[in-house]
Design an enzyme around this catalytic site. Structure first.
Site, mmCIF file in Angstrom:
data_model
loop_
_atom_site.group_PDB
_atom_site.id
_atom_site.type_symbol
_atom_site.label_atom_id
_atom_site.label_comp_id
_atom_site.label_asym_id
_atom_site.label_seq_id
_atom_site.Cartn_x
_atom_site.Cartn_y
_atom_site.Cartn_z
ATOM 1 N N GLY A 180 0.789 -1.238 -0.037
ATOM 2 C CA GLY A 180 0.073 0.048 -0.107
ATOM 3 C C GLY A 180 0.931 1.443 -0.167
ATOM 4 C CG LEU A 239 -2.460 -8.333 -6.562
ATOM 5 C CD1 LEU A 239 -1.467 -9.344 -5.812
ATOM 6 C CD2 LEU A 239 -1.833 -7.710 -7.678
ATOM 7 C CB ILE A 247 -12.951 -4.868 -10.837
ATOM 8 C CG1 ILE A 247 -11.699 -4.124 -10.334
ATOM 9 C CG2 ILE A 247 -14.253 -3.744 -10.457
ATOM 10 C CD1 ILE A 247 -11.749 -3.845 -8.797
ATOM 11 C CG HIS A 254 0.771 -3.236 -15.263
ATOM 12 N ND1 HIS A 254 0.616 -4.346 -14.336
ATOM 13 C CD2 HIS A 254 1.852 -3.942 -15.768
ATOM 14 C CE1 HIS A 254 1.295 -5.575 -14.602
ATOM 15 N NE2 HIS A 254 2.034 -5.081 -15.622
#
Ligand code: GAR
Length: 191
Positions: free
Chosen positions: A13, A86, A89, A105
């Protein structure tokens, strides 16, 4: 009108924290929620330290997406930012948030993208293939891994002596610089 962002992250994060700090003093844009699929993800500690509400939704919640949507709506989320997230969606979320979900990415897509290509695996492949450049791609999400309309790409040099760790450092520096700026530019253009 204030725009509320949700940042989705599966791991460390550091991008989520960088984005939250970037918008801390912004009165129009707020990182309102951090969502992870991993209950031991370090991003959750970062969220707590930053005073940002966080929630863990396990892998099972990401097939139909109904619980995810309920949480997003409860928090009045306008825009979704993937930062090292990862899982795929769900279509329900894609349809509810058209052109409102972006991803970063750590390569110059379409190179080194697709399922299984994430984080350090990307940098290892870049070095193994003796690439002379790598970089970042910021793009809209369309339901497939690492596809969807590209918003911005920025490259960096990869030297013959660079290890995957060195490449990761260069790529992370680009991510920290450009991801918050791109988010801000997109949200400024929308009312
Ligand atoms: C970032 O480098 C991001 O580009 C990458 O995961 C890292 C997360 O780092 N995302 C992907 O590989 C997505 N396919 P962070 O958790 O420290 O922000």
């Amino acid at each position: 009108m204030i725009k509320n962002i949700a940042v989705l992250a599966s791991g460390s994060g550091s991008n989520a924290e960088n984005i939250a700090c970037y918008f801390e003093a912004n009165e129009q844009v707020k990182v309102k929620l951090i969502i992870s699929n991993k209950e031991n993800a370090y991003v959750l500690e970062r969220a707590q330290r930053l005073g940002i509400n966080s929630v863990v939704l396990p892998k099972s919640a990401w097939s139909s997406g109904e619980d995810v949507l309920a949480i997003l709506q409860e928090n009045e989320i306008d825009f979704i930012v993937l930062a090292g997230f990862l899982l795929r969606i769900p279509d329900l979320i894609l349809h509810t948030y058209p052109n409102k979900i972006i991803n970063i990415h750590p390569s110059l897509l379409p190179k080194y993208g697709g399922k299984g290509m994430y984080g350090d695996k990307v940098h290892e492949a870049v070095v193994a293939n003796k690439e002379t450049t790598s970089g970042i791609t910021i793009h809209y999400i369309d339901g497939k891994y690492d596809e969807g309309q590209i918003i911005k790409q920025v490259s960096c040099a990869v030297l013959p002596t660079d290890t995957p760790e060195v490449v990761a450092g260069k790529v992370h520096a680009l991510e920290y610089k450009y991801y918050p700026q791109v988010i801000e530019e997109i949200l400024e253009k929308r009312d």
